[in-house]
Design a protein around this motif. Structure first.
Motif, PDB file in Angstrom:
ATOM      1  N   GLY A  46       0.817  -1.321   0.061  1.00 15.66           N
ATOM      2  CA  GLY A  46       0.018  -0.110   0.002  1.00 15.66           C
ATOM      3  C   GLY A  46       0.819   1.233   0.080  1.00 15.66           C
ATOM      4  O   GLY A  46       0.584   2.072  -0.908  1.00 15.66           O
ATOM      5  N   MET A  49       2.816   1.668  -3.460  1.00 13.15           N
ATOM      6  CA  MET A  49       1.523   2.095  -4.505  1.00 13.15           C
ATOM      7  C   MET A  49       1.246   3.501  -4.224  1.00 13.15           C
ATOM      8  O   MET A  49       1.004   4.446  -4.841  1.00 13.15           O
ATOM      9  CB  MET A  49       0.561   1.154  -4.386  1.00 13.15           C
ATOM     10  N   GLY A  50       1.116   3.852  -2.941  1.00 10.53           N
ATOM     11  CA  GLY A  50       0.615   5.206  -2.664  1.00 10.53           C
ATOM     12  C   GLY A  50       1.421   6.267  -2.987  1.00 10.53           C
ATOM     13  O   GLY A  50       1.127   7.124  -3.233  1.00 10.53           O
ATOM     14  N   ILE A  53       1.451   6.887  -6.502  1.00  9.66           N
ATOM     15  CA  ILE A  53       0.033   7.572  -7.014  1.00  9.66           C
ATOM     16  C   ILE A  53       0.205   9.126  -6.454  1.00  9.66           C
ATOM     17  O   ILE A  53      -0.070  10.110  -7.225  1.00  9.66           O
ATOM     18  CB  ILE A  53      -1.226   6.935  -6.247  1.00  9.66           C
ATOM     19  N   ARG A 188       9.418  -2.430  -3.709  1.00  9.19           N
ATOM     20  CA  ARG A 188       8.369  -1.743  -2.943  1.00  9.19           C
ATOM     21  C   ARG A 188       9.011  -0.610  -1.942  1.00  9.19           C
ATOM     22  O   ARG A 188       8.831   0.256  -1.923  1.00  9.19           O
ATOM     23  CB  ARG A 188       7.500  -2.631  -2.259  1.00  9.19           C
ATOM     24  N   TRP A 254       5.537   3.394 -12.031  1.00  4.82           N
ATOM     25  CA  TRP A 254       4.122   2.286 -12.324  1.00  4.82           C
ATOM     26  C   TRP A 254       4.413   1.341 -13.040  1.00  4.82           C
ATOM     27  O   TRP A 254       4.023   0.264 -12.858  1.00  4.82           O
ATOM     28  CB  TRP A 254       3.217   3.212 -12.428  1.00  4.82           C
ATOM     29  N   LEU A 272      -7.347   6.971 -10.141  1.00  8.23           N
ATOM     30  CA  LEU A 272      -6.888   6.757  -8.768  1.00  8.23           C
ATOM     31  C   LEU A 272      -6.513   8.480  -8.387  1.00  8.23           C
ATOM     32  O   LEU A 272      -6.754   8.788  -7.334  1.00  8.23           O
ATOM     33  CB  LEU A 272      -6.209   5.793  -8.569  1.00  8.23           C
ATOM     34  N   ALA A 292      -3.241   9.876  -1.029  1.00 10.83           N
ATOM     35  CA  ALA A 292      -2.548   8.660  -1.769  1.00 10.83           C
ATOM     36  C   ALA A 292      -2.175   7.612  -1.028  1.00 10.83           C
ATOM     37  O   ALA A 292      -2.658   6.528  -1.279  1.00 10.83           O
ATOM     38  CB  ALA A 292      -1.514   9.293  -2.690  1.00 10.83           C
ATOM     39  N   ALA A 296      -4.252   3.766  -1.157  1.00 11.05           N
ATOM     40  CA  ALA A 296      -3.451   2.737  -1.781  1.00 11.05           C
ATOM     41  C   ALA A 296      -3.437   1.681  -0.533  1.00 11.05           C
ATOM     42  O   ALA A 296      -3.770   0.419  -1.003  1.00 11.05           O
ATOM     43  CB  ALA A 296      -2.057   3.071  -1.975  1.00 11.05           C
ATOM     44  N   ASN A 300      -5.366  -2.166  -0.496  1.00 13.06           N
ATOM     45  CA  ASN A 300      -4.725  -3.223  -0.257  1.00 13.06           C
ATOM     46  C   ASN A 300      -5.432  -4.208   0.746  1.00 13.06           C
ATOM     47  O   ASN A 300      -5.490  -5.360   0.521  1.00 13.06           O
ATOM     48  CB  ASN A 300      -3.229  -3.135  -0.023  1.00 13.06           C
ATOM     49  N   ASN A 314     -12.292   2.763  -3.199  1.00 14.08           N
ATOM     50  CA  ASN A 314     -11.893   4.118  -3.387  1.00 14.08           C
ATOM     51  C   ASN A 314     -12.968   5.023  -3.093  1.00 14.08           C
ATOM     52  O   ASN A 314     -12.952   6.235  -2.667  1.00 14.08           O
ATOM     53  CB  ASN A 314     -11.180   4.119  -4.760  1.00 14.08           C
TER      54      ASN A 314
END
Lengths: 335, 351, 244
Positions: A46, A49-50, A53, A188, A254, A272, A292, A296, A300, A314
């Protein structure tokens, strides 16, 4: 002389409630998830990904806050950045395949640099040609930038073909660091570090430089900034280029995160990004950051706990936050 | 002429010879399509034009007349399609099922439009546009996921009431028509009626208030109009019309699914139709939808020819490749926002 | 009044805002080194005049001359850089920025001059007290002081100030008068103030111009206007006459 006696200085009201959202949600999820190691994996996914984003959405929110321009074409820069990097991948094969963190990072830096330069330059063109003629007309901006998005995506397909292009992670980025039964994926971690770096640099520029001061003031009242003697429109184009470059950077990250490139990848992330911008408050970088990570991380957790709900999580999150604060977490005090 | 202009066209006939002729041509072309353009493909195109005219017109009601930018309009189109489709699938191919499905779809569409409309009052217009984008994508995902109900990614195929089936034959004197032709005229007639109804709505006192609100919200409110109510009603009417367009699409295609109703591509398509045709005119939707559907089907052939002809030149064959027809429409779309803000109708309309 | 050419000169200035014809031929001379009060009823076009000078709205006809240069078509930042400090009716304070950052922004040529800052603190002590706080927490009167301080942070040839006393308590207005008197002491300071408060205007103004319906209908010395009660009633109490 003031009418009263010495009045006490009001405590600087720091609105810290939203900052607590992410840790609170993360901790609340721990008992629900059950297993600590799974929780770590989900949380890290998360966060990573956050961060990506955030990188993408930050440009969007700044551009809107400062220039009052709604750029639905932002998604195009995500895709373009990723594809531009893909063009350079063969040339950097040696660096990418080497099992050395150092060489891999250098390659990543090169890819990011190329993506940012390409999208920055295209951002300049996009702003001058497509957006400038419709300053101040929101409806037309939306329409025109959506049109630009369609055209850009089609051009990408024309050049690269409609098929998906795989993007393999550099060797040293693959795999995980294992601590007991907790596995932390390397890439990550890298994404989180990159995201934090970008955030830190943005905060530094915004809070410690004159340009940052101009941007913050301009987000509130650009007319007054002009009346103070600054050509803020010249700043606009710079911010737009920076925003596009950030989208390009986000696109590269990404692309590696998904290990896949598709022409529509920009569009998918953009939804998103819009949700994050709405949650964070238009024009607020801090709100964007929290939003963000929140989006994310929640995605998750729900993906694990209630998969059917994951993709609408979301929307639910956005609705909840708007019910709490109808202009987002940190709305900018507009004129 | 006054009967035509005043009653049927609700006092708002298209002005300007060129515009009138074009619309007349479209009307006649659609009315006599089975005769003028024999073959299944042509009939498919004609039917598609019919229900897309309704869908585009309903979006024009929202965008051009009420002044609301929404990216969730295809949701209502999908609700209509799924309503009819699921009813016909589960309850068997009867008129009763169709009516029931349509009714359920209308209720769902209006209810959803009300909720969204009320929510839009809490947030700014920009917010609202972005939120509709998110909601639409969520809805589309939901439809794919609830596969037991909706048939998931594959959608639902079903049969129509007997009269509309291809195997049915209708004879009246020397004329024979298959059920397919009857289905076409069902779609055509319904589309025509719906369009004229929309025309009546925008030219009614209600419609004029909507336009007043769109042009100057402040003043409208000062004059005592409850903006909230007008906008909500406008929202609901547009949603209802879109849902009915969805029912028509289901009837024609005998199929409903996320790809043909909920995909964001369709949302972009109707956006293009309305803008290129001309926002806030309703007739623009007619022209836009016709151009778009024709281009989608036939422009690709033209482009294929050009692509072949320029085979040796670098890049050109790729750009003219028939799959890239959307690129050119996108360019046309961008150009029309700049240069023809009132669309084609705006160019041809003489005040 | 000074015999030298006016620092600011408007001749035949017309301004349209959308379909509305607000300024209908404004002729105004602002003499050097003096404080000119621009008076008039609501809607007379006073704020529009200031905004037109600053280039925030562009004149559709006529000319604006500042210190010998024709600034009619100039962009707002350039007009500001020519040496004009603008204090708008809405104050234009950046609420999310601190007091310090607001002043720093206004000091275009670099860091804030310490001596000048000290002088400003003397006039507006509250600004020193709230130095590091977000300007949004200031009271209305303090925000007004900050707005004026921003204009004063560097030497300016001309100050354009729009209704500095609007909505302020009488005690704070007294504070404001003292600050303006201090400001006038600086050499070569020319000030144009839009005001509704006649007593405030009378105590500070050297020259006066009165606007009505988008035109300047009277110009002269403040002393002359202050002495002539009939003229005052005619120019400023027009609606009263109509009721009599």
């Amino acid at each position: 002389m003031t009418a009263r006696g010495a009045s006490p200085i009001p405590l600087r009201h720091r609105d810290l409630l939203p900052v607590l959202l992410v840790p609170v949600v993360a901790l609340a999820a721990l008992p629900l998830v059950g297993s600590f190691s799974t929780w770590v994996t989900l949380t890290l996914a998360g966060l990573a990904m956050g961060m990506i984003i955030f990188i993408i959405a930050s440009g969007l929110t700044l551009v809107f806050g400062l220039m009052d321009v709604l750029n639905f074409g932002h998604g195009a820069f995500i895709s373009i950045g990723a594809y531009a990097a893909a063009l350079l991948v063969p040339a950097l094969a040696g660096f990418l395949h080497a099992d050395s963190l150092f060489y891999n990072l250098i390659a990543l830096l090169a890819l990011i640099a190329l993506a940012m330069v390409v999208t920055g330059v295209l951002g300049y063109a996009f702003e001058r040609v497509i957006i400038m003629p419709v300053y101040g007309q929101h409806l037309k901006q939306i329409l025109v930038t959506v049109g630009g998005l369609i055209v850009a995506e089609q051009i990408l397909v024309a050049i690269f073909g409609p098929v998906q292009i795989p993007l393999t992670l550099p060797t040293a980025f693959r795999g995980s660091l294992v601590f007991g039964d907790v596995a932390i994926e390397r890439y990550r971690l890298i994404a989180v570090v990159v995201g934090l770096l970008v955030f830190a640099i943005m905060l530094l520029v915004l809070n410690r430089t004159r340009v940052g001061l101009l941007i913050r003031a301009g987000v509130e009242n650009s007319e007054m900034v002009e009346a103070l003697g600054y050509h803020i429109r010249r700043l606009f184009i710079g911010v737009f280029m920076a925003g596009s470059a950030l989208a390009g950077l986000g696109g590269v990250m990404w692309g590696f995160y998904r290990e896949l490139l598709t022409p529509a990848m920009g569009m998918d992330v953009m939804v998103l990004a819009f949700i994050v911008v709405v949650i964070g408050g238009l024009g607020s970088v801090g709100g964007c950051f929290i939003g963000a990570l929140l989006v994310a991380v929640v995605a998750n957790y729900t993906g694990f706990l209630a998969p059917k709900l994951a993709l609408v999580s979301n929307i639910l999150l956005m609705a909840l936050i708007l019910l709490w604060r109808s202009r987002g977490l940190y709305p900018v005090a507009k004129r | 002429m006054s009967l035509l202009g005043g009653v049927i066209l609700s006092g708002n006939p298209p002005r300007g010879m060129a515009l009138m002729l074009i619309l007349l041509a479209i009307l006649l072309g659609l009315a006599f399509a089975p005769v003028l353009f024999p073959g299944m493909e042509a009939l498919n195109v004609a039917a598609k034009i019919c229900y897309f005219v309704v869908l585009a017109a309903s979006y024009d009601l929202l965008l051009g007349y009420t002044g609301i930018v929404s990216f969730a309009h295809t949701m209502f189109f999908g609700i209509g399609g799924y309503g009819a489709g699921i009813a016909l699938y589960n309850l068997g191919p009867s008129w009763g099922a169709l009516v029931l499905g349509t009714g359920a779809a209308l209720v769902a569409a209006v209810a959803l439009a009300l909720v969204i409309g009320l929510f839009s009052l809490r947030v700014r217009a920009i917010f609202f546009a972005m939120i509709t984008l998110a909601v639409a994508s969520a809805f589309s995902v939901l439809a794919s996921q609830l596969s037991t109900f909706t048939g998931g990614e594959d959608g639902r195929t079903f049969r129509l009431p007997e009269v509309l089936r291809p195997s049915f034959h209708f004879t009246a004197g020397p004329f024979t028509a298959s059920g397919r032709i009857l289905a076409y005229y069902f779609v055509f007639a319904a589309s025509l009626v719906l369009f004229l109804l929309l025309l009546r709505v925008v030219n009614s006192p209600f419609g004029r208030v909507l336009q007043a609100i769109r042009d100057n919200e402040f003043r409208a409110e000062a004059l005592g109009y409850r903006i909230v109510i007008y906008r909500s009603i406008g929202n609901c009417l547009a949603a209802a019309a879109a849902a009915l367009a969805g029912v028509l699409s289901a009837v024609w295609l005998r199929y409903t699914g996320p790809a043909v109703t909920l995909s964001f591509d369709i949302m972009l398509d109707i956006l293009l139709m309305v803008v290129i045709g001309g926002m806030g005119t309703l007739y623009g939707a007619v022209i836009g939808a016709t151009i778009f559907v024709l281009a989608e089907t036939y422009l690709q052939n033209v482009m294929a020819m050009i692509s072949h002809a320029t085979a040796g030149v670098p890049l050109l064959p790729v750009i003219f490749h028939p799959d890239r027809w959307l690129l050119w429409l996108g360019v046309l779309f961008v150009l029309s926002v700049y240069f023809f803000p009132l669309g084609i109708v705006g160019r041809l309309w003489r005040k | 009044m000074s015999e030298a050419s006016p620092l600011l000169n408007l001749s035949g200035v017309n301004t349209h805002i959308g379909p509305y014809h607000i300024l209908q031929g404004v002729d105004l001379q602002v003499p050097r080194g003096a404080l000119t009060m621009l008076l008039g009823r609501n809607g007379a076009g006073k704020t529009t005049t200031l905004r037109t000078i600053m280039g925030l709205w562009h004149a559709s006809a006529g000319a604006v001359t500042f210190d010998g240069a024709d600034i009619t078509a100039w962009a707002t930042p350039d007009i500001a850089r020519a040496g004009i400090g603008y204090v708008p009716e809405t104050m234009g304070i950046f609420a999310d920025l601190t007091v310090r950052e607001n002043l720093l922004l206004a000091a275009r040529s670099g860091p804030i001059d310490e001596a000048r800052l000290h002088w400003i603190f003397g006039l507006f002590p509250a600004l020193e007290k709230f130095w590091s706080l977000a300007a949004g927490v200031l009271s209305g009167g303090q925000k007004q002081m900050l707005s004026i301080a921003r204009a004063m942070i560097e030497p300016r040839k001309l100050f354009l100030i729009d209704e500095p006393t609007k909505g302020l308590a009488p005690a704070i207005i007294a504070n404001m008068i003292a600050a303006f008197r201090e400001l006038k002491k600086s050499p070569d300071t020319t000030i144009l103030v839009v005001e509704q408060n006649f007593l405030f205007a009378k105590s500070l103004g050297d020259a006066v111009a009165v606007m009505d319906n988008g035109r300047v209908v009277h110009a002269g010395t403040m002393a002359a206007l202050a002495d002539d009660r009939d003229l005052q009633h005619r120019l400023l109490g027009l609606h009263l006459d109509q009721h009599q």
